[in-house]
Design a protein around this motif. Structure first.
Motif, PDB file in Angstrom:
ATOM      1  N   HIS A  36       0.816  -1.218   0.000  1.00  0.00           N
ATOM      2  CA  HIS A  36       0.000   0.000   0.000  1.00  0.00           C
ATOM      3  C   HIS A  36       0.849   1.268   0.000  1.00  0.00           C
ATOM      4  O   HIS A  36       0.485   2.265  -0.622  1.00  0.00           O
ATOM      5  N   GLU A  37       1.961   1.227   0.733  1.00  0.00           N
ATOM      6  CA  GLU A  37       2.802   2.417   0.851  1.00  0.00           C
ATOM      7  C   GLU A  37       3.349   2.824  -0.519  1.00  0.00           C
ATOM      8  O   GLU A  37       3.337   3.994  -0.895  1.00  0.00           O
ATOM      9  N   GLU A  38       3.830   1.835  -1.260  1.00  0.00           N
ATOM     10  CA  GLU A  38       4.390   2.104  -2.587  1.00  0.00           C
ATOM     11  C   GLU A  38       3.309   2.589  -3.556  1.00  0.00           C
ATOM     12  O   GLU A  38       3.541   3.506  -4.348  1.00  0.00           O
ATOM     13  N   ILE A  39       2.150   1.978  -3.492  1.00  0.00           N
ATOM     14  CA  ILE A  39       1.074   2.395  -4.416  1.00  0.00           C
ATOM     15  C   ILE A  39       0.628   3.807  -4.074  1.00  0.00           C
ATOM     16  O   ILE A  39       0.358   4.616  -4.965  1.00  0.00           O
ATOM     17  N   PHE A  40       0.577   4.088  -2.777  1.00  0.00           N
ATOM     18  CA  PHE A  40       0.182   5.448  -2.378  1.00  0.00           C
ATOM     19  C   PHE A  40       1.129   6.483  -2.983  1.00  0.00           C
ATOM     20  O   PHE A  40       0.693   7.508  -3.503  1.00  0.00           O
ATOM     21  N   LYS A  41       2.416   6.171  -2.936  1.00  0.00           N
ATOM     22  CA  LYS A  41       3.403   7.106  -3.517  1.00  0.00           C
ATOM     23  C   LYS A  41       3.183   7.272  -5.017  1.00  0.00           C
ATOM     24  O   LYS A  41       3.299   8.368  -5.563  1.00  0.00           O
ATOM     25  N   PHE A  42       2.876   6.158  -5.660  1.00  0.00           N
ATOM     26  CA  PHE A  42       2.604   6.195  -7.104  1.00  0.00           C
ATOM     27  C   PHE A  42       1.353   7.039  -7.402  1.00  0.00           C
ATOM     28  O   PHE A  42       1.364   7.921  -8.277  1.00  0.00           O
ATOM     29  N   VAL A  43       0.303   6.788  -6.633  1.00  0.00           N
ATOM     30  CA  VAL A  43      -0.945   7.544  -6.812  1.00  0.00           C
ATOM     31  C   VAL A  43      -0.683   9.036  -6.599  1.00  0.00           C
ATOM     32  O   VAL A  43      -1.198   9.886  -7.339  1.00  0.00           O
ATOM     33  N   LYS A  44       0.146   9.338  -5.608  1.00  0.00           N
ATOM     34  CA  LYS A  44       0.492  10.736  -5.300  1.00  0.00           C
ATOM     35  C   LYS A  44       1.199  11.372  -6.514  1.00  0.00           C
ATOM     36  O   LYS A  44       0.855  12.474  -6.932  1.00  0.00           O
ATOM     37  N   SER A  45       2.156  10.660  -7.080  1.00  0.00           N
ATOM     38  CA  SER A  45       2.857  11.181  -8.259  1.00  0.00           C
ATOM     39  C   SER A  45       1.890  11.450  -9.404  1.00  0.00           C
ATOM     40  O   SER A  45       1.968  12.474 -10.084  1.00  0.00           O
ATOM     41  N   CYS A  46       0.991  10.505  -9.618  1.00  0.00           N
ATOM     42  CA  CYS A  46       0.026  10.662 -10.716  1.00  0.00           C
ATOM     43  C   CYS A  46      -0.862  11.879 -10.468  1.00  0.00           C
ATOM     44  O   CYS A  46      -1.084  12.695 -11.373  1.00  0.00           O
ATOM     45  N   ALA A  47      -1.386  11.975  -9.250  1.00  0.00           N
ATOM     46  CA  ALA A  47      -2.295  13.082  -8.938  1.00  0.00           C
ATOM     47  C   ALA A  47      -1.559  14.417  -9.070  1.00  0.00           C
ATOM     48  O   ALA A  47      -2.129  15.411  -9.531  1.00  0.00           O
ATOM     49  N   GLU A  48      -0.288  14.427  -8.678  1.00  0.00           N
ATOM     50  CA  GLU A  48       0.487  15.670  -8.780  1.00  0.00           C
ATOM     51  C   GLU A  48       0.850  16.022 -10.229  1.00  0.00           C
ATOM     52  O   GLU A  48       1.252  17.153 -10.508  1.00  0.00           O
ATOM     53  N   SER A  49       0.713  15.047 -11.113  1.00  0.00           N
ATOM     54  CA  SER A  49       1.061  15.329 -12.516  1.00  0.00           C
ATOM     55  C   SER A  49      -0.100  15.941 -13.301  1.00  0.00           C
ATOM     56  O   SER A  49       0.068  16.328 -14.461  1.00  0.00           O
ATOM     57  N   VAL A  50      -1.286  16.034 -12.674  1.00  0.00           N
ATOM     58  CA  VAL A  50      -2.448  16.548 -13.409  1.00  0.00           C
ATOM     59  C   VAL A  50      -2.222  17.982 -13.895  1.00  0.00           C
ATOM     60  O   VAL A  50      -2.429  18.290 -15.074  1.00  0.00           O
ATOM     61  N   VAL A  51      -1.775  18.845 -12.995  1.00  0.00           N
ATOM     62  CA  VAL A  51      -1.580  20.254 -13.368  1.00  0.00           C
ATOM     63  C   VAL A  51      -0.545  20.398 -14.495  1.00  0.00           C
ATOM     64  O   VAL A  51      -0.846  21.015 -15.519  1.00  0.00           O
ATOM     65  N   PRO A  52       0.654  19.819 -14.366  1.00  0.00           N
ATOM     66  CA  PRO A  52       1.595  19.929 -15.495  1.00  0.00           C
ATOM     67  C   PRO A  52       1.146  19.213 -16.774  1.00  0.00           C
ATOM     68  O   PRO A  52       1.568  19.570 -17.872  1.00  0.00           O
ATOM     69  N   CYS A  53       0.290  18.191 -16.661  1.00  0.00           N
ATOM     70  CA  CYS A  53      -0.255  17.515 -17.844  1.00  0.00           C
ATOM     71  C   CYS A  53      -1.158  18.452 -18.621  1.00  0.00           C
ATOM     72  O   CYS A  53      -1.157  18.466 -19.857  1.00  0.00           O
ATOM     73  N   TYR A  54      -1.980  19.200 -17.884  1.00  0.00           N
ATOM     74  CA  TYR A  54      -3.134  19.846 -18.511  1.00  0.00           C
ATOM     75  C   TYR A  54      -3.030  21.356 -18.692  1.00  0.00           C
ATOM     76  O   TYR A  54      -3.394  21.880 -19.752  1.00  0.00           O
ATOM     77  N   ILE A  55      -2.550  22.041 -17.661  1.00  0.00           N
ATOM     78  CA  ILE A  55      -2.593  23.518 -17.702  1.00  0.00           C
ATOM     79  C   ILE A  55      -1.865  24.090 -18.938  1.00  0.00           C
ATOM     80  O   ILE A  55      -2.375  25.029 -19.565  1.00  0.00           O
ATOM     81  N   PRO A  56      -0.718  23.527 -19.337  1.00  0.00           N
ATOM     82  CA  PRO A  56      -0.071  24.057 -20.550  1.00  0.00           C
ATOM     83  C   PRO A  56      -0.959  23.985 -21.790  1.00  0.00           C
ATOM     84  O   PRO A  56      -0.902  24.864 -22.659  1.00  0.00           O
ATOM     85  N   LEU A  57      -1.817  22.956 -21.864  1.00  0.00           N
ATOM     86  CA  LEU A  57      -2.702  22.826 -23.033  1.00  0.00           C
ATOM     87  C   LEU A  57      -3.803  23.886 -22.996  1.00  0.00           C
ATOM     88  O   LEU A  57      -4.210  24.425 -24.037  1.00  0.00           O
ATOM     89  N   VAL A  58      -4.264  24.181 -21.801  1.00  0.00           N
ATOM     90  CA  VAL A  58      -5.279  25.228 -21.650  1.00  0.00           C
ATOM     91  C   VAL A  58      -4.682  26.570 -22.077  1.00  0.00           C
ATOM     92  O   VAL A  58      -5.274  27.312 -22.875  1.00  0.00           O
ATOM     93  N   GLN A  59      -3.489  26.859 -21.560  1.00  0.00           N
ATOM     94  CA  GLN A  59      -2.830  28.134 -21.872  1.00  0.00           C
ATOM     95  C   GLN A  59      -2.580  28.278 -23.365  1.00  0.00           C
ATOM     96  O   GLN A  59      -2.750  29.345 -23.950  1.00  0.00           O
ATOM     97  N   LYS A  60      -2.205  27.153 -23.979  1.00  0.00           N
ATOM     98  CA  LYS A  60      -1.831  27.172 -25.389  1.00  0.00           C
ATOM     99  C   LYS A  60      -3.020  27.436 -26.315  1.00  0.00           C
ATOM    100  O   LYS A  60      -2.881  28.085 -27.354  1.00  0.00           O
TER     101      LYS A  60
END
Lengths: 390, 390
Positions: free
Chosen positions: B284-308
């Motif tokens: 669970h600890e490792e998956i939590f870290k993975f989930v955290k990374s994914c959730a934190e990647s939402v803003v850098p995934c998406y906001i540049p496309l909105v701005q563009k």
């Protein structure tokens, strides 16, 4: 009584007797209706006689019905003629005629567009005829479809039937299904949306035993409540039901309110109508007659409401409310409607014909609230608590 | 390297270490970022130390995170402080922070409107926080929801899990579920729709045994294909995945294409992303870290496309195509999406929050065909045959 009103009444009597006359009435001015009604009554009598006594002659009447249809039937005309007493034939001829009648009655109100007719063939067996008006002046989207399909039911489609209470055994059962299904979404928010569907099913179990039954219904979805319309709609359905069994209307009205229920919103899709399924008793012949009466009542149920409201004035607020109500319509059809699921889970099904029931446009607002005391709230109150209309 | 690029890189390193600093970076100009990044690194270090060594002090850090949230968490802050090591606490604090980060990043692009924050309590246990922008200049509808619910799962909801492969026994099982779920429908047809969802589940079988797992994903639904956007989006996700397991991205990219498949149309909902479910391994600890990374990647995934693309020019044809694509989005969500069904079948669920995923407007045209060689056809080709983007 002025002569044209007498003709109207005669026409209502004549229609069930002669579909040919019944249809043609809609295409002519009152001036010519006298002749046609008389001819209709006469032809009706003659056809009735032939059907009962001379099957060969009756068979040729299949060809003579051609002018009633939107296009050729799915089953070869010769095959229909060979099996005039088969319920498959009788249902196909009924839905072909109803499709023609409904489409022509709607076209008369539309002015702007005619139905586009798509005849499609299903690789796995059978096919259908989809008639669609899109972006018309009066009808934003109107679809009147028939289908005649056969083949084998996959597990997902069987599941849709089992969950309804059908006791079907096996994984891929041979089946035959035929029916007419229509959804009419008018542009004017004061003209209600109507849906009707009449169908006949045959399924063969793994042990070779067969089951066959009828289902159907007609229901109305207004955006704004008009008591007079509701009473007219339900009364017309009750008259059709009462001719066959005095218990039908009340049973099928309740069933309709229960079926078209959007559980998560705790409201019905519209003001109901009738709905029935798994109908096998007292016998197929009697149910067929009942289904025929119901299907024939669609035009008198609905066309007067279109005529009454299609030129009503409306503004942005009414249009927006209509689009929100259509969002609910989409929710019901895609989440709960067994017909839609059954269709989408049947291999080779034509999804364009199934999803034709969806409106041209719909809207979802987060936490939309109706104003207390508004016309919108009046509508919602009926959806929250279905009423008796007759 | 120019100073602002160095800061950007530092910020990327700093963010996972200090959420406080990570978030605040988005609110300040580059001029101030130097100080905040340094403070972030320092605070991160301090917090890390406290968390490991002094649980009492670490607990107080829950209070200190308040400024990151949109409102108070569902679970009482004292209870969160009492159980800092519980996965329930960690997930709730993660999704609270991500909700704040995503909402504020979107608000910066919106200009016109702020998120409306609805905190709701579920009678059967738990509740949620729905943050919604509706009818904004940039975002036609944007919802970022979290929920923390517990109670007993009814058979219909269990069925949704079983059909996924979960082996659950019993009729009404005690459960706990928490997650963040967001769908952003921009107004401009050149800005893609994004969806993401990260969730944690605990279910107790009838025999007292427990199962718990994680699920989630982020996926993109453009109306028009922009290769550069697709590559940026998938690459950002791959970076988040690769930090934890080199096999993740490719496994979860395929899973995403399979999950977001509109079977009856034989096309995917969008250009994919990642999707996973039932994740329990390695721990669970490792998956939590993975989930955290994914959730934190939402803003850098998406906001540049909105701005563009948010100021791209477009006309009636592009808008109409976008509305048609949204119709497909509605079809997927209401017919196939397990999350939607699970939500609607869970008693006391807040349907407004579940259906917030639906666009403000959608359109269905009968037999719509794309022009050969058009931009619309280019998009459909990718939906018919998912591509590799990295």
């Amino acid at each position: 009584m002025p002569p044209h009103r007498l003709v109207k009444q005669l026409a209502q009597v004549a229609r069930p007797m002669s579909t040919l006359a019944g249809y043609k009435l809609q295409q002519h001015s009152y001036k010519y209706r006298y002749m046609i009604v008389s001819a209709g009554i006469a032809t009706g009598g003659v056809m009735f006689y032939f059907c009962q006594k001379h099957k060969v002659l009756a068979a040729s009447s299949v060809q003579s019905q051609k002018s009633l249809w939107m296009t050729d039937p799915i089953t070869d005309i010769k095959d229909l003629e060979k099996n005039p007493d088969s319920m498959k034939t009788k249902m196909e001829l009924l839905i072909m005629r109803i499709q023609g009648e409904v489409c022509r009655a709607l076209e008369k109100e539309e002015e702007d567009k005619k139905f586009v007719v798509d005849r499609w063939i299903r690789n796995e067996g059978g096919g259908g005829i989809s008639c669609v008006i899109q972006d018309g002046m009066v009808f934003e989207k109107a679809g009147v479809n028939i289908s005649v399909v056969h083949g084998h039911l996959p597990p997902a489609a069987i599941q849709q039937m089992k969950s309804r209470g059908k006791n079907l055994s096996g994984k891929n059962l041979p089946f035959f299904a035929t029916g007419i299904s229509a959804v009419i979404h008018p542009r004017n928010p004061y003209v209600p949306t109507i849906h009707f569907n009449y169908r006949y099913f045959e399924v063969e179990n793994e042990d070779g035993t067969k089951q066959s039954w009828f289902g159907g219904g007609t229901d109305l979805t207004p955006s704004y409540l008009n008591q007079e319309d509701c009473v007219h709609f339900h009364k017309t359905l009750k008259v059709a039901c009462d001719k066959h069994d005095k218990s039908y209307y009340s049973r099928f009205k309740t069933w309709c309110d229960e079926y078209f229920y959007i559980k998560h919103r705790e409201e019905t899709r519209g003001i109901g109508g009738i709905f029935f399924d798994d109908l096998e008793e007292p016998n197929h012949e009697e149910i067929f007659k009942f289904v025929k009466s119901c299907a024939e009542s669609v035009v008198p149920c609905y066309i007067p409401l279109v005529q009454k409201h299609k030129n009503n004035g409306y503004g942005y607020a009414e249009r927006e409310w209509q689009l929100l109500r259509r969002g609910r319509y989409v929710e019901f059809n895609l989440i709960y409607d067994r017909g839609t699921k059954f269709g989408l889970f049947t291999p080779g099904a034509r999804y364009e014909s199934i999803l034709m029931s969806l409106p041209l446009t719909a809207r979802w607002e987060y936490c939309h609230q109706v104003e207390p005391g508004s016309k919108e709230e009046e509508m919602v109150q009926v959806l929250k608590k279905p009423r008796s209309w007759v």
